[in-house]
Enzyme design. Sequence first.
Site, PDB file in Angstrom:
ATOM      1  N   SER A  89       0.935  -1.214  -0.017  1.00  0.00           N
ATOM      2  CA  SER A  89       0.031  -0.040   0.141  1.00  0.00           C
ATOM      3  C   SER A  89       0.841   0.999  -0.168  1.00  0.00           C
ATOM      4  CB  SER A  89      -1.036  -0.004   1.121  1.00  0.00           C
ATOM      5  OG  SER A  89      -0.223  -0.418   2.298  1.00  0.00           O
ATOM      6  N   HIS A  99      -2.107  -3.104  -6.928  1.00  0.00           N
ATOM      7  CA  HIS A  99      -2.656  -2.822  -5.718  1.00  0.00           C
ATOM      8  C   HIS A  99      -4.023  -3.236  -5.553  1.00  0.00           C
ATOM      9  CE1 HIS A  99      -3.411   0.412  -2.247  1.00  0.00           C
ATOM     10  NE2 HIS A  99      -3.226  -0.814  -1.736  1.00  0.00           N
ATOM     11  N   GLU A 125      -5.030  -0.624  -8.677  1.00  0.00           N
ATOM     12  CA  GLU A 125      -3.961   0.330  -9.105  1.00  0.00           C
ATOM     13  C   GLU A 125      -2.825  -0.262  -9.830  1.00  0.00           C
ATOM     14  OE1 GLU A 125      -4.535   4.159  -6.183  1.00  0.00           O
ATOM     15  OE2 GLU A 125      -3.696   2.515  -5.228  1.00  0.00           O
ATOM     16  N   ASN A 149      -4.510   5.627  -1.503  1.00  0.00           N
ATOM     17  CA  ASN A 149      -4.232   5.849  -0.079  1.00  0.00           C
ATOM     18  C   ASN A 149      -3.682   7.372   0.229  1.00  0.00           C
ATOM     19  OD1 ASN A 149      -4.975   3.612   1.024  1.00  0.00           O
ATOM     20  ND2 ASN A 149      -3.115   2.367   0.422  1.00  0.00           N
TER      21      ASN A 149
END
Length: 298
Positions: free
Chosen positions: A122, A143, A155, A193
């Site tokens: 992450s 991701h 992602e 994130n």
Amino acid sequence: MSAKKIETIGVLGAGQMGLGIAQVTAKAGLKTVLVKATPGDTDALKKKVEGSYGRDVEKGRMEAADRDAALARLELTTEFHQLGPCDLIIESILEDLPTKHEAFGRLDDICEEGTIFSSNTSTLGITEMAVKTKRPDRFLGVHFFNPAPAMKLVEIAPTITTDPEVTQAVHDVVASLGKTPVLVKDSTGFVVNRLLVPYMIDAMHEWARGTASIQDIDTAMCNGAAHPMGPFTLADFIGLDVVFHMASNLLDEYQEPRFAPPPILRRLMLTGQLGRKTKLGFYDYSSKPAGVNPSLTR
Ligand code: 3HC
């Protein structure tokens, strides 16, 4: 070297994310090898997958025969070397660079030259991992989001050395899973994130300054911004240790105060109140419905 067709997926790490990802790839028709990286048996994991596919069958999202075929495509093992023949490895182990370096070093020795390596990290750097392998041109970030079977986004984060054909091949295979891939530069936190962590941090600051209660901030964001979960429920869902480490990694990388973990997050983490997984975080999950953690209402 052009990218070969991705037909077999190896998932390293059978935590919440790894297990969810393997479930998705096997369900989509890809042979999948899921390696549990820490000691222990794989029976409980198999039961979890059976339970999840079972719910899909009950809800009419999957035929019983397709469930059986998906289970047959999913190999659950603790044997690292079973990843050898895979075309794409998705690493989903502990968020710790030395541990990841060590794992990719072992993978470099057992996988074919054409195998693509990816990390589901992450907030750790993809380039940092890629340059320690023998294949920085076949290394990128992939991701997924928690819960992987339910969340559509993936992602895809190539580095400046990733071969564009590799990126395209991974993009195509992710799309074939029924997911929505977006291309993001290798940048700590990618898109989601980087936006989500400061949002949860801001919610903690608003609570600390007395703007509203934890419950009312959550209710406000669910009903006023149509979020499926408010920021405190989401932080508990992700895990407060994970949120803390994401914030710390983002702060290290960008040195921007908006990423600094607030005191309440640090204190909950230090006292082992990590959210849903420990049944106590911003909320107390020991009874239903969950109420706000009593120590945060004083
Ligand atoms: N595993 C598999 N599927 C799941 C699941 C799980 N743990 N939880 C939910 N689902 C799926 C199921 O398909 C379920 O449908 P079903 O009940 O018919 O089987 C469907 O989601 C809806 O679930 P529920 O009815 O139980 O609950 P909700 O409607 O409240 O949805 C939720 C649950 C999907 C988790 C929703 O609340 C949500 O989207 N929350 C936000 C999650 C989020 O933001 N995740 C991203 C976190 S950040 C991240 O992952 C990045 C990482 O780097 C930290």
